[in-house]
Design a protein around this motif. Structure first.
Motif, PDB file in Angstrom:
ATOM      1  N   ILE A 349      49.250  74.228  13.315  1.00  0.00           N
ATOM      2  CA  ILE A 349      50.432  74.812  12.894  1.00  0.00           C
ATOM      3  C   ILE A 349      50.947  73.876  11.931  1.00  0.00           C
ATOM      4  N   ASP A 350      50.936  72.370  12.243  1.00  0.00           N
ATOM      5  CA  ASP A 350      51.741  71.498  11.221  1.00  0.00           C
ATOM      6  C   ASP A 350      50.778  71.491   9.913  1.00  0.00           C
ATOM      7  N   VAL A 351      49.470  71.628  10.176  1.00  0.00           N
ATOM      8  CA  VAL A 351      48.529  71.336   8.829  1.00  0.00           C
ATOM      9  C   VAL A 351      48.822  72.689   8.079  1.00  0.00           C
ATOM     10  N   LEU A 352      48.820  73.872   8.657  1.00  0.00           N
ATOM     11  CA  LEU A 352      49.291  74.945   7.850  1.00  0.00           C
ATOM     12  C   LEU A 352      50.518  75.198   7.262  1.00  0.00           C
ATOM     13  N   ARG A 372      38.780  88.969  -5.576  1.00  0.00           N
ATOM     14  CA  ARG A 372      37.493  88.113  -5.204  1.00  0.00           C
ATOM     15  C   ARG A 372      36.743  87.176  -6.104  1.00  0.00           C
ATOM     16  N   GLU A 373      36.944  87.378  -7.524  1.00  0.00           N
ATOM     17  CA  GLU A 373      36.294  86.398  -8.401  1.00  0.00           C
ATOM     18  C   GLU A 373      36.886  85.226  -8.294  1.00  0.00           C
ATOM     19  N   ASN A 374      38.070  85.009  -7.688  1.00  0.00           N
ATOM     20  CA  ASN A 374      38.770  83.649  -7.632  1.00  0.00           C
ATOM     21  C   ASN A 374      39.281  83.395  -6.167  1.00  0.00           C
ATOM     22  N   PRO A 375      38.410  83.143  -5.291  1.00  0.00           N
ATOM     23  CA  PRO A 375      38.478  82.874  -3.985  1.00  0.00           C
ATOM     24  C   PRO A 375      39.527  81.732  -3.735  1.00  0.00           C
ATOM     25  N   ASN A 376      39.710  80.766  -4.506  1.00  0.00           N
ATOM     26  CA  ASN A 376      40.714  79.646  -4.150  1.00  0.00           C
ATOM     27  C   ASN A 376      41.898  80.186  -4.557  1.00  0.00           C
ATOM     28  N   ASP A 377      42.448  81.629  -4.855  1.00  0.00           N
ATOM     29  CA  ASP A 377      43.740  81.888  -5.189  1.00  0.00           C
ATOM     30  C   ASP A 377      44.241  82.869  -3.815  1.00  0.00           C
ATOM     31  N   ILE A 378      43.213  83.232  -2.857  1.00  0.00           N
ATOM     32  CA  ILE A 378      43.474  84.347  -2.178  1.00  0.00           C
ATOM     33  C   ILE A 378      44.555  83.823  -1.023  1.00  0.00           C
ATOM     34  N   LEU A 379      44.677  82.577  -0.710  1.00  0.00           N
ATOM     35  CA  LEU A 379      45.678  82.116   0.352  1.00  0.00           C
ATOM     36  C   LEU A 379      46.969  81.800  -0.382  1.00  0.00           C
ATOM     37  N   ASP A 380      47.047  82.102  -1.743  1.00  0.00           N
ATOM     38  CA  ASP A 380      48.174  81.731  -2.462  1.00  0.00           C
ATOM     39  C   ASP A 380      49.382  82.933  -2.028  1.00  0.00           C
ATOM     40  N   ARG A 381      48.779  83.991  -1.493  1.00  0.00           N
ATOM     41  CA  ARG A 381      49.898  84.919  -1.006  1.00  0.00           C
ATOM     42  C   ARG A 381      50.319  85.146   0.390  1.00  0.00           C
ATOM     43  N   ILE A 382      49.584  84.140   1.167  1.00  0.00           N
ATOM     44  CA  ILE A 382      50.101  84.256   2.547  1.00  0.00           C
ATOM     45  C   ILE A 382      51.497  83.725   2.926  1.00  0.00           C
ATOM     46  N   ALA A 457      38.398  77.345  16.765  1.00  0.00           N
ATOM     47  CA  ALA A 457      38.281  78.770  17.414  1.00  0.00           C
ATOM     48  C   ALA A 457      39.732  79.278  17.229  1.00  0.00           C
ATOM     49  N   LEU A 458      40.970  78.600  16.937  1.00  0.00           N
ATOM     50  CA  LEU A 458      42.157  79.192  16.815  1.00  0.00           C
ATOM     51  C   LEU A 458      42.166  79.964  15.674  1.00  0.00           C
ATOM     52  N   ILE A 459      41.635  79.348  14.393  1.00  0.00           N
ATOM     53  CA  ILE A 459      41.476  79.877  13.123  1.00  0.00           C
ATOM     54  C   ILE A 459      40.706  81.159  13.375  1.00  0.00           C
ATOM     55  N   ASN A 460      39.608  81.153  14.179  1.00  0.00           N
ATOM     56  CA  ASN A 460      38.767  82.261  14.224  1.00  0.00           C
ATOM     57  C   ASN A 460      39.446  83.392  14.890  1.00  0.00           C
ATOM     58  N   GLU A 475      36.480  88.110   2.209  1.00  0.00           N
ATOM     59  CA  GLU A 475      37.999  87.599   1.984  1.00  0.00           C
ATOM     60  C   GLU A 475      38.312  86.943   3.586  1.00  0.00           C
ATOM     61  N   ARG A 476      37.907  87.360   4.478  1.00  0.00           N
ATOM     62  CA  ARG A 476      38.345  86.780   5.871  1.00  0.00           C
ATOM     63  C   ARG A 476      37.633  85.210   5.811  1.00  0.00           C
ATOM     64  N   LYS A 477      36.373  85.256   5.365  1.00  0.00           N
ATOM     65  CA  LYS A 477      35.794  84.024   5.157  1.00  0.00           C
ATOM     66  C   LYS A 477      36.263  83.025   4.272  1.00  0.00           C
ATOM     67  N   THR A 478      36.672  83.360   3.210  1.00  0.00           N
ATOM     68  CA  THR A 478      37.422  82.764   2.314  1.00  0.00           C
ATOM     69  C   THR A 478      38.605  82.054   2.822  1.00  0.00           C
ATOM     70  N   VAL A 479      39.484  82.733   3.555  1.00  0.00           N
ATOM     71  CA  VAL A 479      40.748  82.328   4.249  1.00  0.00           C
ATOM     72  C   VAL A 479      40.309  81.277   5.280  1.00  0.00           C
ATOM     73  N   GLN A 480      39.153  81.607   6.043  1.00  0.00           N
ATOM     74  CA  GLN A 480      38.860  80.796   7.218  1.00  0.00           C
ATOM     75  C   GLN A 480      38.264  79.274   6.404  1.00  0.00           C
ATOM     76  N   GLU A 481      37.619  79.359   5.375  1.00  0.00           N
ATOM     77  CA  GLU A 481      37.025  78.314   4.616  1.00  0.00           C
ATOM     78  C   GLU A 481      38.151  77.131   4.189  1.00  0.00           C
ATOM     79  N   ARG A 482      39.240  78.091   3.682  1.00  0.00           N
ATOM     80  CA  ARG A 482      40.389  77.189   2.966  1.00  0.00           C
ATOM     81  C   ARG A 482      41.094  76.735   4.385  1.00  0.00           C
ATOM     82  N   ILE A 483      41.307  77.269   5.029  1.00  0.00           N
ATOM     83  CA  ILE A 483      42.037  76.474   6.280  1.00  0.00           C
ATOM     84  C   ILE A 483      41.389  75.431   6.856  1.00  0.00           C
TER      85      ILE A 483
END
Length: 596
Positions: A349-352, A372-382, A457-460, A475-483
């Protein structure tokens, strides 16, 4: 009666005793009537059962017979003549003992294994001038204790091997039985004795002085090994005070992980570091931290039960303190598990929170799909609050109303104290400037694979939450890898902080926080009045923003005012060693390898 006849008679009586009831018979008078009860001890607790009149005579006869046989066994043992040791057979020993060429076979499979650095301490004790002391070889499961003992046997000359014995202790053994066998070994001229899993004996902690006061004082080298680390710590503080040399195996540095197991790369250490499993063969499949299920099993068997067993066996359970109520309700093991998991979940939680705190636009499936073509920006909207709230919902910790008993703050504190004693957890100071009165701590885990397994496991679990149900697999994979990338980055910081602190016991190692930004690590030498400042990056690329805080004039001035001259400014990363704008870029793996 000959020696063997006496031993056969003892074995015969012991077999009979095994079928007879334990305990004694007591009576109570109530309203002028006498009632009889069978009193006995079971699992360290005293029990009493009412005896019906029709069962009284039979039970009394059996208990009397048991006591009679026990007295006869005691008398027979005094008669044993062990002077003619050449006639002794394996049946003489009560415990499971390996000697002579059996030890060579026992050591054969580890002959090619590389040795841990702490092996030298074991070797020095065996062949050094240590009198009246035992060596206590302890640590969590799968950290190389028994392997090191086998490696000693593999290195021994034939003459030394002939004077050595290995005793495998089980929960069925008692200190009296071990004492019996050690006396025979001593008269046989055995000089080196290794007792493995010695803490399994219920009466070990209270009677451990036997090993130093009787056998080590007579010249025998005694190595006590086991996984119940707390049991050894309690023993060394009491029964073996100033008579034991502690050799702890739990902490496995990156350098040892790489050197002994032959596994290279800081990411491999982050994923699987913390044990010496499989000596590098199929490590990622067989590691205790290969997945959450295995990690949870490790916490349960190697940590939680370790704590519970040690507390139960120590001074009539007086060391339980506020954990006593949890133990009596059979909740302590699960509570220790939850505390360990909660430490790792709070880390996640602290990391996030730290890395995504600037993003507050919520989750939009339509917006995500167009990125989709810019996966590094996906988490910018979280939305950070939504992410952290989702994680908290998925914590594998029982709610108070679902628990048999509340996990109070004092319970968590006391469990954490024992985790610190096991070397599983360690706190690093987080200091603040200019407000020097403010101070917090960051809890580090010495087994990184455990933390990564539980955090991953928590992220999964997060990604199957309804918050993410509208996202595609990619998209879920991109989120997972970024975190997970952010988690690995923070874990790299923690690994460097922990190993640097251990390697610099006379200096202060801490995180230095400013109103905006921080130094990931400061090494402060209070005697010399100087310090070094660090940024720690998981990247293998050099970017000027990585060292922006290190060249900040105000931050550096405030640091020097408080901690003395800054001798060096460093960025630890996964690339090559370079100097950029006066900042020393050091390869983090090389840095960890070179720590003393």
């Amino acid at each position: 009666m000959t020696f063997n006849e006496t031993n056969n008679r003892i074995a015969e009586f012991q077999e009979k005793i095994a079928s007879l009831p334990i305990g004694s018979i007591t009576k109570k008078t109530v309203n002028g009537k006498t009632y009889f009860y069978h009193r006995f001890t079971e699992n360290k607790k005293r029990r009493e059962k009412f005896i019906s009149p029709k069962d009284f005579d039979d039970l009394k006869a059996k208990i009397d017979l048991r006591k009679k046989l026990e007295k006869e066994i005691k008398a027979l043992k005094k008669q044993l003549d062990v002077e003619d040791l050449s006639s002794l057979q394996e049946s003489v020993f009560i415990t499971n003992i390996l000697m002579g060429e059996d030890l060579r076979l026992f050591a054969r499979s580890v002959r090619t294994y590389k040795k841990r650095e702490c092996f030298n301490q074991l070797y020095d004790y065996i062949y050094g001038d240590f009198k009246d002391k035992v060596l206590i070889l302890y640590g969590l499961r799968r950290t190389g204790k028994t392997t090191m003992i086998r490696q000693i046997f593999a290195d021994m000359q034939k003459s030394d091997l002939a004077c050595s014995a290995f005793i495998q202790i089980t929960a069925k053994n008692s200190l009296a039985e071990v004492n019996h066998d050690l006396k025979i070994l001593q008269k046989q001229g055995i000089k080196f004795v290794f007792l493995d899993e010695v803490t399994l004996m219920e009466d070990f902690i209270e009677g451990a002085a036997l090993f130093s006061d009787i056998f080590a004082s007579c010249g025998m080298k005694v190595v006590l090994s086991g996984t119940d680390s707390l049991g050894f710590i309690f023993t060394e503080d009491e029964q073996l005070y100033d008579r034991g040399i502690l050799l702890h195996t739990t902490f496995i540095s990156y350098r040892e992980f790489e050197m002994v197991l032959g596994i290279h790369g800081i990411d491999e250490y982050i994923r699987y570091g913390g044990t010496m499993s499989m000596s590098g063969i199929n490590y990622n499949e067989n590691s205790p931290f290969a997945d959450k299920k295995k990690a949870d099993e490790y916490v349960d068997t190697a940590i939680a039960r370790n704590i519970q067993h040690s507390l139960r066996c120590y001074q009539y359970e007086n060391h339980f303190r506020n954990l006593k109520d949890l133990y009596e309700k059979d909740e302590l093991t699960s509570v220790v598990n939850r505390v360990v998991e909660d430490i790792n979940h709070r880390f996640t939680i602290d990391v996030l929170t730290k890395n995504f705190k600037s993003h507050d636009l919520g989750i939009s499936a339509n917006n995500l799909r167009k990125d989709r073509e810019n996966p590094n920006d996906i988490l910018d909207r979280i939305n950070t609050s939504k992410v952290t709230d989702s994680i908290k919902k998925l914590l594998n910790i029982l709610n108070k109303e679902e628990q048999k008993i509340d996990i109070k703050h004092i319970h968590a504190l006391e469990v954490k104290e024992y985790l610190d004693l096991l070397d599983l957890t360690c706190d690093i100071d987080v200091l603040f400037l200019p407000d020097v009165s403010t101070k917090t701590t960051r809890t580090l885990i010495s087994q990184p694979g455990l933390r990564y397994a539980q955090s991953g496991a928590l992220i999964n679990s997060l990604l199957i939450d309804k918050e993410f149900s509208s996202l595609s697999f990619a998209e879920r994979k991109t989120v997972q890898e970024r975190i997970l990338s952010e988690i690995r980055g923070r874990m790299l910081e923690d690994i460097v902080l922990l190993e640097t602190k251990i390697s610099n016991p006379k200096q202060q190692v801490f995180v230095l926080q400013f109103p905006v930004g921080e130094f990931d690590m400061v090494i402060f030498d209070p005697d010399a009045g100087n310090c070094k400042i660090f940024e720690i990056k998981h990247s293998d690329k050099i970017v000027s923003t990585q060292y922006r805080h290190l060249v900040d004039i105000k931050k550096c001035a405030d640091t020097e005012h408080r901690f003395g001259t800054i001798l060096g400014k460093y960025v630890l990363y996964r690339g090559e060693n370079k100097i950029i704008d006066g900042i020393q870029y050091l390869n983090v793996e090389e840095y960890l390898r070179n720590l003393a």
